[in-house]
Design an enzyme around this catalytic site. Sequence first.
Site, PDB file in Angstrom:
ATOM      1  N   ASP A 298      -6.052   4.755   9.908  1.00 17.88           N
ATOM      2  CA  ASP A 298      -7.469   4.907   9.539  1.00 17.88           C
ATOM      3  C   ASP A 298      -7.975   3.674   8.799  1.00 17.88           C
ATOM      4  OD1 ASP A 298      -7.256   7.396  10.528  1.00 17.88           O
ATOM      5  OD2 ASP A 298      -7.219   8.414   8.590  1.00 17.88           O
TER       6      ASP A 298
ATOM      7  N   HIS B 249       0.810  -1.215   0.000  1.00 19.11           N
ATOM      8  CA  HIS B 249       0.000   0.000   0.000  1.00 19.11           C
ATOM      9  C   HIS B 249       0.845   1.267   0.000  1.00 19.11           C
ATOM     10  CE1 HIS B 249      -3.385  -2.502   0.030  1.00 19.11           C
ATOM     11  NE2 HIS B 249      -4.251  -1.555   0.338  1.00 19.11           N
TER      12      HIS B 249
ATOM     13  N   GLU C 268      -9.726  13.685  14.726  1.00 17.56           N
ATOM     14  CA  GLU C 268      -9.163  13.916  13.392  1.00 17.56           C
ATOM     15  C   GLU C 268      -9.889  15.110  12.776  1.00 17.56           C
ATOM     16  OE1 GLU C 268      -8.565  10.884  10.543  1.00 17.56           O
ATOM     17  OE2 GLU C 268      -7.447   9.587  11.901  1.00 17.56           O
TER      18      GLU C 268
HETATM   19  P1  FAD Z   1       4.218  -1.866   2.054  1.00 17.46           P
HETATM   20  O1  FAD Z   1       3.721  -0.770   1.216  1.00 17.46           O
HETATM   21  O2  FAD Z   1       4.146  -3.214   1.513  1.00 17.46           O
HETATM   22  O3  FAD Z   1       5.709  -1.529   2.539  1.00 17.46           O
HETATM   23  C1  FAD Z   1       6.076  -0.241   2.978  1.00 17.46           C
HETATM   24  C2  FAD Z   1       7.569  -0.186   3.311  1.00 17.46           C
HETATM   25  O4  FAD Z   1       7.823  -0.949   4.468  1.00 17.46           O
HETATM   26  C3  FAD Z   1       8.453  -0.756   2.208  1.00 17.46           C
HETATM   27  O5  FAD Z   1       9.678  -0.078   2.219  1.00 17.46           O
HETATM   28  C4  FAD Z   1       8.646  -2.180   2.647  1.00 17.46           C
HETATM   29  O6  FAD Z   1       9.841  -2.728   2.143  1.00 17.46           O
HETATM   30  C5  FAD Z   1       8.674  -2.031   4.157  1.00 17.46           C
HETATM   31  N1  FAD Z   1       8.149  -3.185   4.847  1.00 17.46           N
HETATM   32  C6  FAD Z   1       6.988  -3.840   4.634  1.00 17.46           C
HETATM   33  N2  FAD Z   1       6.857  -4.831   5.522  1.00 17.46           N
HETATM   34  C7  FAD Z   1       7.940  -4.786   6.315  1.00 17.46           C
HETATM   35  C8  FAD Z   1       8.389  -5.546   7.417  1.00 17.46           C
HETATM   36  N3  FAD Z   1       7.688  -6.572   7.903  1.00 17.46           N
HETATM   37  N4  FAD Z   1       9.571  -5.221   7.992  1.00 17.46           N
HETATM   38  C9  FAD Z   1      10.318  -4.196   7.527  1.00 17.46           C
HETATM   39  N5  FAD Z   1       9.941  -3.452   6.470  1.00 17.46           N
HETATM   40  C10 FAD Z   1       8.763  -3.740   5.888  1.00 17.46           C
HETATM   41  N6  FAD Z   1      -0.641   5.353   7.200  1.00 17.46           N
HETATM   42  C11 FAD Z   1      -0.894   5.857   8.429  1.00 17.46           C
HETATM   43  O7  FAD Z   1       0.026   6.063   9.220  1.00 17.46           O
HETATM   44  N7  FAD Z   1      -2.167   6.132   8.805  1.00 17.46           N
HETATM   45  C12 FAD Z   1      -3.240   5.889   8.015  1.00 17.46           C
HETATM   46  O8  FAD Z   1      -4.353   6.146   8.402  1.00 17.46           O
HETATM   47  C13 FAD Z   1      -3.006   5.338   6.731  1.00 17.46           C
HETATM   48  N8  FAD Z   1      -4.024   5.043   5.910  1.00 17.46           N
HETATM   49  C14 FAD Z   1      -3.776   4.509   4.676  1.00 17.46           C
HETATM   50  C15 FAD Z   1      -4.853   4.190   3.854  1.00 17.46           C
HETATM   51  C16 FAD Z   1      -4.633   3.633   2.604  1.00 17.46           C
HETATM   52  C17 FAD Z   1      -5.813   3.291   1.735  1.00 17.46           C
HETATM   53  C18 FAD Z   1      -3.310   3.436   2.163  1.00 17.46           C
HETATM   54  C19 FAD Z   1      -3.060   2.895   0.800  1.00 17.46           C
HETATM   55  C20 FAD Z   1      -2.232   3.760   2.967  1.00 17.46           C
HETATM   56  C21 FAD Z   1      -2.448   4.294   4.236  1.00 17.46           C
HETATM   57  N9  FAD Z   1      -1.411   4.604   5.107  1.00 17.46           N
HETATM   58  C22 FAD Z   1      -1.658   5.106   6.352  1.00 17.46           C
HETATM   59  C23 FAD Z   1      -0.015   4.445   4.686  1.00 17.46           C
HETATM   60  C24 FAD Z   1       0.540   3.106   5.112  1.00 17.46           C
HETATM   61  O9  FAD Z   1       0.764   3.083   6.503  1.00 17.46           O
HETATM   62  C25 FAD Z   1       1.888   2.855   4.439  1.00 17.46           C
HETATM   63  O10 FAD Z   1       1.776   2.981   3.062  1.00 17.46           O
HETATM   64  C26 FAD Z   1       2.390   1.466   4.793  1.00 17.46           C
HETATM   65  O11 FAD Z   1       3.708   1.344   4.371  1.00 17.46           O
HETATM   66  C27 FAD Z   1       1.563   0.462   4.063  1.00 17.46           C
HETATM   67  O12 FAD Z   1       1.704  -0.768   4.689  1.00 17.46           O
HETATM   68  P2  FAD Z   1       1.935  -2.052   3.800  1.00 17.46           P
HETATM   69  O13 FAD Z   1       1.774  -3.145   4.753  1.00 17.46           O
HETATM   70  O14 FAD Z   1       1.112  -2.075   2.594  1.00 17.46           O
HETATM   71  O15 FAD Z   1       3.470  -1.810   3.465  1.00 17.46           O
END
Ligand code: FAD
Length: 515
Positions: A153, A90, A266
């Site tokens: 969120d 994400h 918020e």
């Molecule tokens: P990914 O996008 O898969 O990875 C993000 C980064 O972390 C990459 O660099 C990856 O290599 C690294 N990573 C992933 N897993 C691990 C692990 N286990 N150990 C070490 N590194 C790792 N953020 C907020 O703070 N608050 C919100 O309310 C919020 N709402 C969101 C709503 C939506 C619809 C979206 C798309 C994003 C939102 N985000 C929010 C942002 C979100 O927290 C970040 O984009 C987060 O990185 C997404 O998590 P993911 O699991 O998809 O990680």
Amino acid sequence: MIACLGRIVQDTDADSIPDDDVSTLSESLDLQGTIESGGITGVAGKDFGGLYSVKPLALIKPSGTEDIARVVNAASRTSHLTVAARGNGHSINGQAMADGGFVIDMRSTEENHFKPLTIDGSHYIDVSGGALWEDVLKRCVSMFRLAPRSWTDYLSLTVGGTLSNAGVSGQAFRFGPQTSNVTELEVVTGKGEITVCSETQNSELFFGALGGLGQLGIITRARVKLQRAPDMVRWIRVVYTEFEEFTRDAEFLVTQEEGESFDYVEGFVFSNSDDPINGWPSVPLDPDHEFNPAYIPQTAGSVLYCLEVALHYRNSERPSTVDTAVSRLLERLGSIQRLKFQLNVSYVEFLLRVKQGEEHAKANGNWDSPHPWLNIFISKSSIVDFDRTVFRKMLKDGIGGPMLIYPLLRSKWDSRTSVVLPEGEIFYIVALLRFVPKGPTVEKLVAQNHEIIQWCNKEGLDFKLYLPHYQSKEDWKRHFGNQWTRFVERKTSFDPMAILAPGQKIFKRTHIIKP
Ligand code: FAD
């Protein structure tokens, strides 16, 4: 076996690896889990942002921590291979991608480690770094009537993915971000070592990995603090015409003691129009609620502000008690009296509120469209200027998605983590969550994001990007500021060959090959 892997990956590039080499790779790695060619599984080369795509060498679906360590160790024996943990993909700007490298699908480990603990009378849950927060919520509430304290969120994000950034929502003013709500991690470092760390054990790795953008290690397990889960939530939205009044009330609420304020605070900016996405219709919480623009004072400008708050309660509490507590708090606010929306929902329903939006966006195709999002932390000293120029002028007609803004308190964040914040105790998160169709608009909106950042720089605003994205080391150095030296030292200790999280584009893979 490792030598065999080295030969494969050094002699070929990702584009030319035939499928049968993936089976050789699989044998070389000796995994319990599975491995798929990067070319076949498109998922590892894409993310939610839809702005970038790359071709990984392979997508690994590990069965657990040992598999992950094996992959990192194998990469470290080559001169160029990188490893990206992919949570739920994400990210917006390719942060979870590895061009020509290994992508580790953390979701395949989501069932691992799930274990409740009580330590000195406090409750915790051990969860996999690949677990989705929504599953952690559902399992903790249904099995133990307990829940984590700090959220995002939207909960279809992984534990490791948000802990690598911060994890922020309307509870963070009280409990800090998610990075302030874990006490122990298990991490696979860039050296392929499996290390348990906490405030008192391997603390540099513990604090470094929190908010560390995946640079120091892959979080395979986290110990998350829990609290008793409330049954219900009174969810409320009130409206302001003046930014100064909106911020005054929001700051008042986030600086009160627990029990003297709401449990969630918020806010968002919306346009003073009937625009279905960014205008008046975006404010009501229920289809039965009506937003009557006749209640907006004549003096209102092109944008309005909505403060969104929530109060937790138990089923055993009388409705009149909840009404009194809510009225007492709302009475102190200077919002427009007649534009007030309230709804009672279960606690789980409240935390899963964005899921409905996701289903809706999936149905109309917006979920899979590009998302040129911009997230910024802006200090209180700069937020009025930001509102005046960015919200009221540049974005006054909306952005095709929510424009969030709410205050956070620096004292709730641990300065030993890798997260970078602006100065000052109170700062705001501003999130421009654009949903746009594919095409030329996307480039225009990416350009507008750059324009906003450039304007912030030119005006000397005190700000830091959240979920940062930069292309050059100079920009990263500027981003980290006086934390850069510490971050580089941590990188050198835990991922000296810069194998991990190449999609963040902070460090270049080095060529020291392990003996
Ligand atoms: P990914 O996008 O898969 O990875 C993000 C980064 O972390 C990459 O660099 C990856 O290599 C690294 N990573 C992933 N897993 C691990 C692990 N286990 N150990 C070490 N590194 C790792 N953020 C907020 O703070 N608050 C919100 O309310 C919020 N709402 C969101 C709503 C939506 C619809 C979206 C798309 C994003 C939102 N985000 C929010 C942002 C979100 O927290 C970040 O984009 C987060 O990185 C997404 O998590 P993911 O699991 O998809 O990680």
